[in-house]
Design an enzyme around this catalytic site. Structure first.
Site, PDB file in Angstrom:
ATOM      1  N   GLY A  12       0.774  -1.236   0.000  1.00 53.75           N
ATOM      2  CA  GLY A  12       0.000   0.000   0.000  1.00 53.75           C
ATOM      3  C   GLY A  12       0.801   1.278   0.000  1.00 53.75           C
ATOM      4  N   THR A  13       2.048   1.260  -0.459  1.00 53.39           N
ATOM      5  CA  THR A  13       2.823   2.522  -0.479  1.00 53.39           C
ATOM      6  C   THR A  13       2.227   3.502  -1.479  1.00 53.39           C
ATOM      7  OG1 THR A  13       4.406   1.773  -2.149  1.00 53.39           O
ATOM      8  CG2 THR A  13       4.941   1.317   0.163  1.00 53.39           C
ATOM      9  N   ASN A  14       1.649   2.983  -2.571  1.00 54.18           N
ATOM     10  CA  ASN A  14       0.992   3.893  -3.526  1.00 54.18           C
ATOM     11  C   ASN A  14      -0.292   4.447  -2.944  1.00 54.18           C
ATOM     12  OD1 ASN A  14       2.390   4.146  -6.263  1.00 54.18           O
ATOM     13  ND2 ASN A  14       2.600   1.985  -5.812  1.00 54.18           N
ATOM     14  N   ILE A  93      -6.312 -10.090 -11.754  1.00 58.59           N
ATOM     15  CA  ILE A  93      -6.754  -9.755 -13.109  1.00 58.59           C
ATOM     16  C   ILE A  93      -8.260  -9.462 -13.083  1.00 58.59           C
ATOM     17  CG2 ILE A  93      -6.937 -10.616 -15.500  1.00 58.59           C
ATOM     18  CD1 ILE A  93      -4.072 -10.396 -14.596  1.00 58.59           C
ATOM     19  N   ASN A 108      -3.925   2.477 -13.652  1.00 60.44           N
ATOM     20  CA  ASN A 108      -2.998   1.546 -13.004  1.00 60.44           C
ATOM     21  C   ASN A 108      -1.608   2.145 -13.007  1.00 60.44           C
ATOM     22  OD1 ASN A 108      -2.089  -1.063 -11.949  1.00 60.44           O
ATOM     23  ND2 ASN A 108      -1.125  -1.366 -13.954  1.00 60.44           N
ATOM     24  N   HIS A 110       2.309   1.147 -13.141  1.00 58.64           N
ATOM     25  CA  HIS A 110       3.177   0.003 -13.475  1.00 58.64           C
ATOM     26  C   HIS A 110       4.629   0.440 -13.289  1.00 58.64           C
ATOM     27  CE1 HIS A 110       4.368  -3.784 -15.293  1.00 58.64           C
ATOM     28  NE2 HIS A 110       5.245  -3.099 -15.998  1.00 58.64           N
TER      29      HIS A 110
HETATM   30  C1  GRF Z   1       4.546  -1.357  -6.855  1.00 58.19           C
HETATM   31  O1  GRF Z   1       5.803  -1.601  -7.454  1.00 58.19           O
HETATM   32  C2  GRF Z   1       3.543  -1.014  -7.955  1.00 58.19           C
HETATM   33  O2  GRF Z   1       4.142  -0.413  -9.084  1.00 58.19           O
HETATM   34  C3  GRF Z   1       3.012  -2.330  -8.342  1.00 58.19           C
HETATM   35  O3  GRF Z   1       2.879  -3.010  -7.096  1.00 58.19           O
HETATM   36  C4  GRF Z   1       3.986  -2.659  -6.258  1.00 58.19           C
HETATM   37  C5  GRF Z   1       3.545  -2.556  -4.811  1.00 58.19           C
HETATM   38  O4  GRF Z   1       2.802  -1.394  -4.641  1.00 58.19           O
HETATM   39  N1  GRF Z   1       1.796  -2.195  -9.102  1.00 58.19           N
HETATM   40  P1  GRF Z   1       2.211  -0.913  -3.197  1.00 58.19           P
HETATM   41  O5  GRF Z   1       3.384  -0.676  -2.291  1.00 58.19           O
HETATM   42  O6  GRF Z   1       1.321  -2.037  -2.692  1.00 58.19           O
HETATM   43  O7  GRF Z   1       1.468   0.330  -3.527  1.00 58.19           O
END
Ligand code: GRF
Length: 207
Positions: A12-14, A93, A108, A110
């Site tokens: 969940g960093t994004n 998916i 999304n 990527h």
């Molecule tokens: C990240 O590298 C993102 O680009 C990919 O999943 C990875 C984990 O993301 N889609 P997050 O830390 O769970 O947001």
């Protein structure tokens, strides 16, 4: 105010970057109305709860196939009147049962410069392993609209990151997240929430 639904599967960093951007004004006219997790172990769930964001766990393993899973997510998002769906580290998916209901309203993130190192089986650390194996000097991240082709939708924004001699996949993944993903994803969400993104003949134009 546009309502944002975030799909998560992992750390969940994004999602955290989106939460922070909403709170510090980088994202205007948008609010996270719900977080949907594909499993009940994702740390992203804890991040959402810390910010009093509604969490719905729709487990992929509870559904027999992609179609029924996609329908379940679509039903939830429509019921919540979600305007924009953001896949933020989402690993399941989905198919046209969701995509058709949110044409050019699902984005999304990527962790490569599409069309490099993307498509079926290219996700998470593997993207960076393949990039280092190939010896590329510049990588980065891409935000794109989601269509039926994995990582094949119209590209909205990209940001490059230099590869360093002593990079491991883990080091590179962290730098791409911090120097690219966490910057361009909130920027794209803000543009969407302020109606600055247009798609013409599958190409994206930012006003
Ligand atoms: C990240 O590298 C993102 O680009 C990919 O999943 C990875 C984990 O993301 N889609 P997050 O830390 O769970 O947001």
């Amino acid at each position: 105010m546009k309502k944002i639904g975030v799909l998560v599967s992992g750390g969940g960093t994004n999602l955290q970057a989106i939460i922070d951007a909403c709170e510090n004004g980088i994202i205007e006219n948008g609010k996270i109305a719900a977080v949907v997790a594909s499993n009940d172990k994702a740390y992203a769930i804890e991040r959402a709860k810390k910010h009093n964001i509604e969490v719905e766990i729709i487990k992929r393993k509870d559904y027999d196939n992609i179609s029924s899973y996609s329908k379940a997510i679509a039903e939830y998002m429509i019921n919540k009147n979600i305007d924009l769906i953001v896949m933020a580290g989402f690993l399941s998916i989905i198919d046209n049962n969701l995509i058709d209901k949110y044409q050019n309203k699902i984005i999304n993130i990527h962790p490569s410069l599409i069309p490099s190192f993307c498509g079926k089986d290219y996700y998470g650390l593997k993207v960076h392993e393949k990039a280092l194996e190939r010896g590329i000097k510049v990588t980065g991240a891409t935000v794109h609209f989601v269509n039926e082709e994995p990582d094949g939708g119209p590209i909205i924004m990209q940001k490059s990151v230099m590869v360093k001699n002593d990079d491991t996949p883990e080091i590179l993944q962290k730098r791409v997240m911090e120097e690219a993903e966490h910057i361009i994803l909130p920027q794209v969400i803000n543009l969407f929430c302020n109606d600055k993104i247009k798609v013409i003949n599958n190409r994206v134009f930012i006003e």
